[in-house]
Design a protein around this motif. Sequence first.
Motif, PDB file in Angstrom:
ATOM      1  N   SER A 152      15.520  36.433  -0.385  1.00  0.00           N
ATOM      2  CA  SER A 152      14.225  36.137   0.226  1.00  0.00           C
ATOM      3  C   SER A 152      14.130  34.653   0.552  1.00  0.00           C
ATOM      4  O   SER A 152      13.723  34.259   1.638  1.00  0.00           O
ATOM      5  N   ALA A 153      14.525  33.841  -0.410  1.00  0.00           N
ATOM      6  CA  ALA A 153      14.384  32.395  -0.229  1.00  0.00           C
ATOM      7  C   ALA A 153      15.315  31.881   0.875  1.00  0.00           C
ATOM      8  O   ALA A 153      14.909  31.099   1.733  1.00  0.00           O
ATOM      9  N   GLY A 171      17.118  31.816   4.181  1.00  0.00           N
ATOM     10  CA  GLY A 171      16.925  32.475   5.469  1.00  0.00           C
ATOM     11  C   GLY A 171      16.870  31.470   6.593  1.00  0.00           C
ATOM     12  O   GLY A 171      17.479  30.393   6.510  1.00  0.00           O
ATOM     13  N   LEU A 172      16.122  31.820   7.634  1.00  0.00           N
ATOM     14  CA  LEU A 172      15.972  30.894   8.753  1.00  0.00           C
ATOM     15  C   LEU A 172      15.404  29.570   8.278  1.00  0.00           C
ATOM     16  O   LEU A 172      15.639  28.528   8.880  1.00  0.00           O
ATOM     17  N   GLY A 173      14.641  29.618   7.188  1.00  0.00           N
ATOM     18  CA  GLY A 173      14.065  28.395   6.628  1.00  0.00           C
ATOM     19  C   GLY A 173      15.144  27.383   6.285  1.00  0.00           C
ATOM     20  O   GLY A 173      15.012  26.188   6.580  1.00  0.00           O
ATOM     21  N   ASN A 174      16.222  27.850   5.680  1.00  0.00           N
ATOM     22  CA  ASN A 174      17.294  26.936   5.282  1.00  0.00           C
ATOM     23  C   ASN A 174      18.148  26.523   6.466  1.00  0.00           C
ATOM     24  O   ASN A 174      18.570  25.380   6.582  1.00  0.00           O
ATOM     25  N   TYR A 183       8.976  34.634  12.798  1.00  0.00           N
ATOM     26  CA  TYR A 183      10.255  34.777  12.102  1.00  0.00           C
ATOM     27  C   TYR A 183      11.141  35.827  12.769  1.00  0.00           C
ATOM     28  O   TYR A 183      12.326  35.629  13.002  1.00  0.00           O
ATOM     29  N   PHE A 208       8.176  26.768   2.093  1.00  0.00           N
ATOM     30  CA  PHE A 208       8.652  27.785   3.029  1.00  0.00           C
ATOM     31  C   PHE A 208      10.020  28.285   2.589  1.00  0.00           C
ATOM     32  O   PHE A 208      10.275  29.486   2.508  1.00  0.00           O
ATOM     33  N   SER A 209      10.881  27.337   2.291  1.00  0.00           N
ATOM     34  CA  SER A 209      12.250  27.684   1.970  1.00  0.00           C
ATOM     35  C   SER A 209      12.346  28.527   0.698  1.00  0.00           C
ATOM     36  O   SER A 209      13.190  29.407   0.590  1.00  0.00           O
ATOM     37  N   SER A 268      10.066  30.554  -0.386  1.00  0.00           N
ATOM     38  CA  SER A 268       9.194  31.737  -0.272  1.00  0.00           C
ATOM     39  C   SER A 268       7.989  31.643  -1.189  1.00  0.00           C
ATOM     40  O   SER A 268       7.591  32.632  -1.809  1.00  0.00           O
ATOM     41  N   MET A 284       2.656  32.493  -0.503  1.00  0.00           N
ATOM     42  CA  MET A 284       1.999  33.655   0.114  1.00  0.00           C
ATOM     43  C   MET A 284       2.142  34.913  -0.729  1.00  0.00           C
ATOM     44  O   MET A 284       1.703  35.980  -0.326  1.00  0.00           O
ATOM     45  N   THR A 327       5.096  36.220  -2.048  1.00  0.00           N
ATOM     46  CA  THR A 327       6.380  36.923  -2.064  1.00  0.00           C
ATOM     47  C   THR A 327       6.948  36.965  -3.480  1.00  0.00           C
ATOM     48  O   THR A 327       7.395  38.011  -3.945  1.00  0.00           O
ATOM     49  N   SER A 355      15.306  37.811   4.243  1.00  0.00           N
ATOM     50  CA  SER A 355      14.031  37.105   4.072  1.00  0.00           C
ATOM     51  C   SER A 355      12.882  37.883   4.697  1.00  0.00           C
ATOM     52  O   SER A 355      11.810  37.992   4.113  1.00  0.00           O
ATOM     53  N   SER A 357      11.319  40.499   2.694  1.00  0.00           N
ATOM     54  CA  SER A 357      10.421  40.035   1.630  1.00  0.00           C
ATOM     55  C   SER A 357       9.073  39.583   2.197  1.00  0.00           C
ATOM     56  O   SER A 357       8.058  39.619   1.508  1.00  0.00           O
ATOM     57  N   ILE A 358       9.065  39.156   3.444  1.00  0.00           N
ATOM     58  CA  ILE A 358       7.808  38.727   4.056  1.00  0.00           C
ATOM     59  C   ILE A 358       6.947  39.957   4.357  1.00  0.00           C
ATOM     60  O   ILE A 358       5.774  40.006   4.029  1.00  0.00           O
TER      61      ILE A 358
END
Length: 461
Positions: free
Chosen positions: A24-25, A27-30, A107, A228-229, A231, A234, A236, A323, A326-327
């Motif tokens: 989850s953590a 993802g595109l965030g990283n 996302y 964000f990175s 998660s 919100m 999650t 990710s 999980s969102i």
Amino acid sequence: MDSGAQNRGQWGSKLGFILAAAGSAIGLGNIWRFPATAGQNGGGAFVAVYLASIVIICFAVMIAELALGRNTQRNPVGVYKKLAPGSSWKYFGVLGVLTGWGISSFYSVVAGWTLGYIYKTATGAFSNASPQQISQIFGDFVSNPVSAIGFHAAFMVITMLILFGGVKSGIERWSKILMPVLLVILILLVIRSVTLPGAEKGLAFLLQPKWDELTGRGVLAAVGQAFFSLSLGMGTMITYGSYLSRKENLFESAAWVCTLDTLIALLAGLAIFPALFTIPGLEPTIGAGLIFVVLPNIFNKIFLGGLFGTGFFILLAIAAVTSLISIVEVPVAYFVDELKWSRKKAVWVGGLGAFIVGIPAALSLGAVGWLSSVMTIEGRNYGFLDLMNLLFGQYSLIIGSLGVALFVGWRWGVSSINKEIEQGHPGYRHQALYGFLIRFLSPIIIAGLLIYLLIDPNAFA
Ligand code: PFF
């Protein structure tokens, strides 16, 4: 177990949980958002603030979310309803469910681009193309409404298919297979990137802080990026914690997730910046297009570049799907627990809702003029996707994390959470330190940032 817990399922093993939560953590965030944001905020100093936020704030907030979920066996709204019945705290949970849709709106769109880029790199669409042609290919691709919505839809379908499988057989099984693959491909890319002649410049950019280039806005972006990175903010990790057994050690689980996530972000930075700086004329500040515009240039210039390019975008799609599940799981868990829907119906509504909110984001990269420029802040243009990214990907998460810290520190109470942590952690001795972090340090820093934002509206963007 209480009523909400019965059909929820649990993680099959400790490793399964850690991989799913890390999935989850990471993802595109990283891989997409971290380098792009670091590049826009001066590199090293941004990275230093991001790392400090993880240690000082995020680790404590992650433990708090996991503990809230495990204690109540509920979704983010149910947590507040159960522990503070009749109070307004539940609106932090409601914000989390809405944020789930808000984040999935952009996302899934960006994740859809990765699918398109797997195909493009594999079929040699970029080979021998000039930097201008590569930018043109990106522009044409994202502004074409059929491919923008089509790939967004395809990605959402993949996500929903995994979610139909439920927690254990769906999320956990896929994460177990996909996460190690991701790490291996990324390490290969880093080795390639840092051995290119001239790579030192990119390494210095990423690792040597230039403090005078860091703005208040950059600090906010760095803290927001950390949430964000990981998660956080919100619900999650509340939701994932609700599937976690009481035998597990929350400190250890959170430490693993934070470490793996940070490692992947740094590896992504190490894969991108050294290579970027070896190509004259390319700037680290270009933002959301960083990966999609710049990387094909780089892959073109290296031995077996097409193969590396394809591998990279496969990696990004894998990271994004673990990710996105999980969102979307946050609204799904809310429907199952609070509205007593079947998992199937919850996934249909959660996924379709996310898809629909994503349509304007998909059309905001040139397909529909007014969606491409919905707001201008300080001369900088924000399309619908950028705005969603800023509002839900940054501010919503900062507010949600403040809610968690305040709720745990001041309402549920430090002794309650310490009791929850003690389960599965014999010999736990950090009660006082943890209490200080969650009751004082995290909320003061987060609230300070939000107040700064109110005082200096220019820091908004
Ligand atoms: N952490 C994910 C990433 O880095 O790509 C994105 C994300 C997942 C953000 C879940 C927020 C969230 F609740």
